[in-house]
Motif scaffolding. Structure first.
Motif, PDB file in Angstrom:
ATOM      1  N   THR A 204       0.829  -1.192   0.000  1.00  0.00           N
ATOM      2  CA  THR A 204       0.000   0.000   0.000  1.00  0.00           C
ATOM      3  C   THR A 204       0.867   1.246   0.000  1.00  0.00           C
ATOM      4  OG1 THR A 204      -1.742   1.225   1.175  1.00  0.00           O
ATOM      5  CG2 THR A 204      -0.185  -0.030   2.526  1.00  0.00           C
ATOM      6  N   HIS A 205       0.343   2.293  -0.651  1.00  0.00           N
ATOM      7  CA  HIS A 205       1.019   3.586  -0.609  1.00  0.00           C
ATOM      8  C   HIS A 205       0.452   4.460   0.502  1.00  0.00           C
ATOM      9  CE1 HIS A 205       3.131   2.499  -4.150  1.00  0.00           C
ATOM     10  NE2 HIS A 205       2.087   2.526  -4.937  1.00  0.00           N
ATOM     11  N   ARG A 206      -0.562   3.980   1.191  1.00  0.00           N
ATOM     12  CA  ARG A 206      -1.086   4.688   2.360  1.00  0.00           C
ATOM     13  C   ARG A 206      -0.298   4.188   3.574  1.00  0.00           C
ATOM     14  NH1 ARG A 206      -7.683   4.855   1.284  1.00  0.00           N
ATOM     15  NH2 ARG A 206      -7.564   6.152  -0.587  1.00  0.00           N
ATOM     16  N   LEU A 207       0.783   4.857   3.855  1.00  0.00           N
ATOM     17  CA  LEU A 207       1.743   4.359   4.828  1.00  0.00           C
ATOM     18  C   LEU A 207       1.172   4.310   6.240  1.00  0.00           C
ATOM     19  CD1 LEU A 207       4.969   6.135   3.524  1.00  0.00           C
ATOM     20  CD2 LEU A 207       3.989   3.923   2.868  1.00  0.00           C
ATOM     21  N   SER A 208       0.159   5.111   6.519  1.00  0.00           N
ATOM     22  CA  SER A 208      -0.457   5.076   7.852  1.00  0.00           C
ATOM     23  C   SER A 208      -1.090   3.720   8.139  1.00  0.00           C
ATOM     24  CB  SER A 208      -1.514   6.180   7.967  1.00  0.00           C
ATOM     25  OG  SER A 208      -2.534   6.011   7.008  1.00  0.00           O
ATOM     26  N   SER A 460     -10.704  10.888  -2.175  1.00  0.00           N
ATOM     27  CA  SER A 460     -11.173  10.242  -0.954  1.00  0.00           C
ATOM     28  C   SER A 460     -10.084  10.200   0.110  1.00  0.00           C
ATOM     29  CB  SER A 460     -11.632   8.806  -1.263  1.00  0.00           C
ATOM     30  OG  SER A 460     -12.688   8.800  -2.188  1.00  0.00           O
ATOM     31  N   ASP A 461      -8.892  10.671  -0.248  1.00  0.00           N
ATOM     32  CA  ASP A 461      -7.761  10.703   0.675  1.00  0.00           C
ATOM     33  C   ASP A 461      -7.837  12.001   1.482  1.00  0.00           C
ATOM     34  OD1 ASP A 461      -5.249  11.015   1.916  1.00  0.00           O
ATOM     35  OD2 ASP A 461      -4.241   9.876   0.342  1.00  0.00           O
ATOM     36  N   MET A 462      -8.217  11.897   2.746  1.00  0.00           N
ATOM     37  CA  MET A 462      -8.444  13.080   3.562  1.00  0.00           C
ATOM     38  C   MET A 462      -7.174  13.913   3.705  1.00  0.00           C
ATOM     39  SD  MET A 462     -11.245  14.220   5.088  1.00  0.00           S
ATOM     40  CE  MET A 462     -12.225  12.851   5.683  1.00  0.00           C
ATOM     41  N   GLU A 463      -6.047  13.257   3.896  1.00  0.00           N
ATOM     42  CA  GLU A 463      -4.778  13.968   4.028  1.00  0.00           C
ATOM     43  C   GLU A 463      -4.465  14.745   2.757  1.00  0.00           C
ATOM     44  OE1 GLU A 463      -0.032  13.001   4.837  1.00  0.00           O
ATOM     45  OE2 GLU A 463      -1.522  11.393   4.930  1.00  0.00           O
ATOM     46  N   VAL A 465      -6.697  15.880   0.486  1.00  0.00           N
ATOM     47  CA  VAL A 465      -7.638  16.987   0.345  1.00  0.00           C
ATOM     48  C   VAL A 465      -7.208  18.166   1.211  1.00  0.00           C
ATOM     49  CG1 VAL A 465      -9.993  17.732   0.850  1.00  0.00           C
ATOM     50  CG2 VAL A 465      -9.603  15.574  -0.319  1.00  0.00           C
ATOM     51  N   ILE A 466      -6.868  17.874   2.462  1.00  0.00           N
ATOM     52  CA  ILE A 466      -6.510  18.936   3.398  1.00  0.00           C
ATOM     53  C   ILE A 466      -5.163  19.560   3.030  1.00  0.00           C
ATOM     54  CG2 ILE A 466      -5.917  19.415   5.819  1.00  0.00           C
ATOM     55  CD1 ILE A 466      -7.939  17.206   6.580  1.00  0.00           C
ATOM     56  N   GLY A 467      -4.222  18.740   2.589  1.00  0.00           N
ATOM     57  CA  GLY A 467      -2.869  19.224   2.356  1.00  0.00           C
ATOM     58  C   GLY A 467      -2.664  19.955   1.049  1.00  0.00           C
ATOM     59  N   VAL A 468      -3.516  19.717   0.049  1.00  0.00           N
ATOM     60  CA  VAL A 468      -3.274  20.248  -1.288  1.00  0.00           C
ATOM     61  C   VAL A 468      -4.247  21.360  -1.673  1.00  0.00           C
ATOM     62  CG1 VAL A 468      -3.137  19.643  -3.743  1.00  0.00           C
ATOM     63  CG2 VAL A 468      -2.281  18.057  -2.018  1.00  0.00           C
ATOM     64  N   SER A 469      -5.469  21.315  -1.147  1.00  0.00           N
ATOM     65  CA  SER A 469      -6.526  22.215  -1.619  1.00  0.00           C
ATOM     66  C   SER A 469      -6.408  23.624  -1.036  1.00  0.00           C
ATOM     67  CB  SER A 469      -7.898  21.649  -1.251  1.00  0.00           C
ATOM     68  OG  SER A 469      -8.051  20.323  -1.707  1.00  0.00           O
ATOM     69  N   ASP A 470      -6.789  24.621  -1.859  1.00  0.00           N
ATOM     70  CA  ASP A 470      -6.939  25.985  -1.377  1.00  0.00           C
ATOM     71  C   ASP A 470      -8.303  26.159  -0.701  1.00  0.00           C
ATOM     72  OD1 ASP A 470      -4.449  26.842  -2.452  1.00  0.00           O
ATOM     73  OD2 ASP A 470      -5.373  26.896  -4.427  1.00  0.00           O
ATOM     74  N   ARG A 471      -9.324  25.514  -1.271  1.00  0.00           N
ATOM     75  CA  ARG A 471     -10.649  25.428  -0.655  1.00  0.00           C
ATOM     76  C   ARG A 471     -11.132  24.003  -0.793  1.00  0.00           C
ATOM     77  NH1 ARG A 471     -15.064  28.797  -3.140  1.00  0.00           N
ATOM     78  NH2 ARG A 471     -13.999  28.400  -5.124  1.00  0.00           N
ATOM     79  N   VAL A 472     -12.060  23.604   0.077  1.00  0.00           N
ATOM     80  CA  VAL A 472     -12.621  22.260   0.016  1.00  0.00           C
ATOM     81  C   VAL A 472     -14.141  22.365  -0.004  1.00  0.00           C
ATOM     82  CG1 VAL A 472     -12.846  20.012   1.148  1.00  0.00           C
ATOM     83  CG2 VAL A 472     -10.663  21.236   1.227  1.00  0.00           C
ATOM     84  N   ALA A 473     -14.752  21.841  -1.065  1.00  0.00           N
ATOM     85  CA  ALA A 473     -16.203  21.705  -1.131  1.00  0.00           C
ATOM     86  C   ALA A 473     -16.553  20.283  -0.731  1.00  0.00           C
ATOM     87  CB  ALA A 473     -16.710  21.999  -2.540  1.00  0.00           C
ATOM     88  N   VAL A 489     -10.534  24.260   7.407  1.00  0.00           N
ATOM     89  CA  VAL A 489     -10.585  22.867   6.964  1.00  0.00           C
ATOM     90  C   VAL A 489      -9.893  21.952   7.976  1.00  0.00           C
ATOM     91  CG1 VAL A 489      -8.437  22.941   5.610  1.00  0.00           C
ATOM     92  CG2 VAL A 489     -10.247  21.345   4.984  1.00  0.00           C
ATOM     93  N   SER A 490     -10.526  20.820   8.229  1.00  0.00           N
ATOM     94  CA  SER A 490      -9.964  19.777   9.085  1.00  0.00           C
ATOM     95  C   SER A 490     -10.728  18.500   8.770  1.00  0.00           C
ATOM     96  CB  SER A 490     -10.116  20.119  10.573  1.00  0.00           C
ATOM     97  OG  SER A 490     -11.485  20.118  10.950  1.00  0.00           O
ATOM     98  N   GLU A 491     -10.178  17.378   9.202  1.00  0.00           N
ATOM     99  CA  GLU A 491     -10.858  16.102   8.974  1.00  0.00           C
ATOM    100  C   GLU A 491     -12.227  16.101   9.640  1.00  0.00           C
ATOM    101  OE1 GLU A 491     -10.096  11.387   9.956  1.00  0.00           O
ATOM    102  OE2 GLU A 491      -8.388  12.700   9.548  1.00  0.00           O
ATOM    103  N   GLU A 492     -12.298  16.619  10.857  1.00  0.00           N
ATOM    104  CA  GLU A 492     -13.572  16.650  11.558  1.00  0.00           C
ATOM    105  C   GLU A 492     -14.582  17.538  10.839  1.00  0.00           C
ATOM    106  OE1 GLU A 492     -15.330  17.786  16.017  1.00  0.00           O
ATOM    107  OE2 GLU A 492     -13.225  18.109  15.531  1.00  0.00           O
ATOM    108  N   ALA A 493     -14.139  18.705  10.363  1.00  0.00           N
ATOM    109  CA  ALA A 493     -15.055  19.611   9.675  1.00  0.00           C
ATOM    110  C   ALA A 493     -15.575  18.997   8.393  1.00  0.00           C
ATOM    111  CB  ALA A 493     -14.335  20.925   9.381  1.00  0.00           C
TER     112      ALA A 493
END
Length: 500
Positions: A204-208, A460-463, A465-473, A489-493
């Motif tokens: 997997t490339h999702r190291l977490s 679908s990768d939350m990290e 979305v949060i790390g790359v986007s200027d805005r998140v819809a 923006v945060s995972e919870e939000a």
């Protein structure tokens, strides 16, 4: 499955595989025993898939041996690997869409009755139900595979492997199409398998995920062993060093683009799946907007409407202030709106065509004189794209099917970048791509935004979305339920807006 299994003891020793012009594997060693989870990490093209093909009997190594329970084998066949208790869950999904779920899970091991060997569908259904319940799937044994989403097809492949009572389960990017809850369920299943004495090889490339369940890590780089990590040593930075030998940093986020022109505007856009829910969206020049949501929220459906693949139930789309009407893929491309689809193999590439041919496809008119393609212009375009995007291939005449997943994605990106898009929609842009290639894709998207391109990134990768986007819809059931800027923006939000 049985409470416990006969534990496997498997070693790959000195495995070497050479193709014309390329050494895929060179003297690779790997071992795994029953009751442990080993993470196999490496960039796309590092040799992971080739090593698994050797283990599964799809190809034979040129040197080395496979030792199972103390017995050496120069090579295995697919049937021989299965007989030894080795089961695969492949990254690329190829279900039989003409069969139901039970037929796919028990393919080749159907339950029959009577002197004429008639399929015992009731018995097959009863055999499959407990496996599906264990995985918590949204589909049942009688459901048609044709209607399953990519995420559901992934769970189907996992169910097939579990049905074999395997001693070693090899999972190749098993969560690339799964939601957070489905991923957690799979990690729980891996823990159950480990407790029962099953060996699990997790690619997997999702190291977490490896951090969460791994007992050891084995790294491959350029077809060779790159080292290993014990359980106490496993963390993201160490795994990245095993894979690529350097640190990987995310590109810096851009600034808010609310003062730049609106390049894409969608108003009252309704999909066939959610005809009573409308989407309103604006995308500014030079921004990356992430489109988040759970599987089934309608994100891909919106992308298809914007690109003109599907017709909307209602609504309008404008690019640079001009309406897209009548709606079609050709009209979208002519307006500068391009789509990198989620399924790069099925929708993004002509796999039997050469790299150069795939890159040239949207630009054939510009590359032609008097209706005749200029081969040198095609080659020059492809060579420029190979250099810019760092596509790793021995030559541009190589078929796209022979590339690693990361390099295939770069080819899909290259063909659209060649037309100079105003709006680029990327659907799951790093699905099945290693951490090094991910960083390259992120850097490319940021460079495009810096040049004024408006980027809509579905992920679908939350990290990511949060790390790359200027805005998140965020979407839920066919509707945008909120838009978050970088300060909020945060995972919870995101999750709050993604569920009802």
């Amino acid at each position: 499955m049985n409470p416990t299994v006969d534990r496997i003891d498997l070693t790959l020793s000195g495995v070497t595989k050479v193709y014309p012009g390329a050494v895929a594997l060179e003297n690779v060693d790997l071992s795994i025993s029953g009751g442990e989870v080993v993470g196999l990490v490496g960039e796309n093209g590092a040799g992971k898939s080739t090593l698994m093909k050797v283990l599964g009997g799809a190809i034979s190594a040129d040197a080395g041996e496979i030792i199972v329970d103390g017995i050496p084998h120069a090579a295995l066949t697919p049937a021989g690997a299965t007989a030894l208790g080795i089961a695969f869950v492949h990254q690329e999904l190829n279900p039989f869409t003409n069969l139901d779920v039970a037929g796919n899970v028990l393919l080749g091991r159907e339950i029959r009755r009577g002197p004429f060997g008639v399929l015992d569908r009731r018995a097959m259904r009863e055999a499959v139900i407990p496996i599906l319940e264990r995985l918590g799937t949204r589909f049942g044994p009688d459901d048609s595979v044709l209607g399953l989403s990519l995420a559901d097809q992934q769970m189907l492949e996992i169910a097939k492997a579990l049905s074999m009572n395997a001693r070693l389960v090899i999972l190749d990017e098993p969560t690339s199409s799964l939601t957070l809850s489905e991923t957690q369920r799979l990690l729980d299943v891996i823990a159950d398998l480990k407790a029962q004495g099953v060996a699990v090889l997790l690619i997997t490339h999702r190291l977490s995920e490896i951090e969460a369940v791994g007992d050891r890590v084995v790294g491959l780089r350029d077809g060779r062993n790159a080292g290993g990590l014990t359980k106490d040593e496993i963390n993201r930075d160490r795994m990245v060093h095993l894979m690529i030998g350097r640190d990987v940093n995310r590109p810096a986020l851009g600034t808010t683009k609310s003062d730049t022109p609106v390049v894409l505007r969608a108003q009252g856009l309704c999909t066939a799946a959610y005809p009573d829910r409308a989407v309103d969206m604006t995308l500014h020049a030079g921004e990356i907007m992430g489109l988040a949501g759970l599987v089934g929220a309608g994100r891909t459906e919106i992308a298809r409407l914007l690109f003109g693949i599907d017709a909307p139930v209602a609504g309008t789309v404008e690019v640079s202030g001009k309406p897209l009407a009548p709606r079609s893929v050709a009209a979208s491309i002519a307006a500068g709106l391009c789509l990198v689809p989620e399924d790069r193999k099925g929708q993004g590439l002509l796999l039997d065509f050469a790299i150069s041919e795939n890159i040239a496809l949207p630009s054939l008119r510009a590359l032609s004189n008097g209706g005749r393609l200029n081969p040198q212009a095609e080659t020059d375009l492809a060579e420029t794209s190979r250099t810019t995007l760092q596509i790793k291939a021995p030559n541009l005449s190589q078929a796209a099917a022979e590339l690693s997943g990361g390099n295939q994605q770069k080819v899909v990106l290259a063909k659209w970048l060649a037309v100079g898009p105003k709006v680029l929609i990327v659907d799951e842009p790093t699905r099945g791509i290693d951490v090094g290639s991910k960083a390259e894709v992120y850097g490319l998207l940021r460079a495009l935004a810096d040049d004024g391109v408006a980027v809509l990134m579905i992920s679908s990768d939350m990290e990511e979305v949060i790390g790359v986007s200027d805005r998140v819809a965020v979407m839920c059931r066919g509707q945008i339920t909120g838009i978050l800027d970088r300060t909020s923006v945060s995972e919870e939000a995101i999750l709050r807006l993604a569920v009802e």
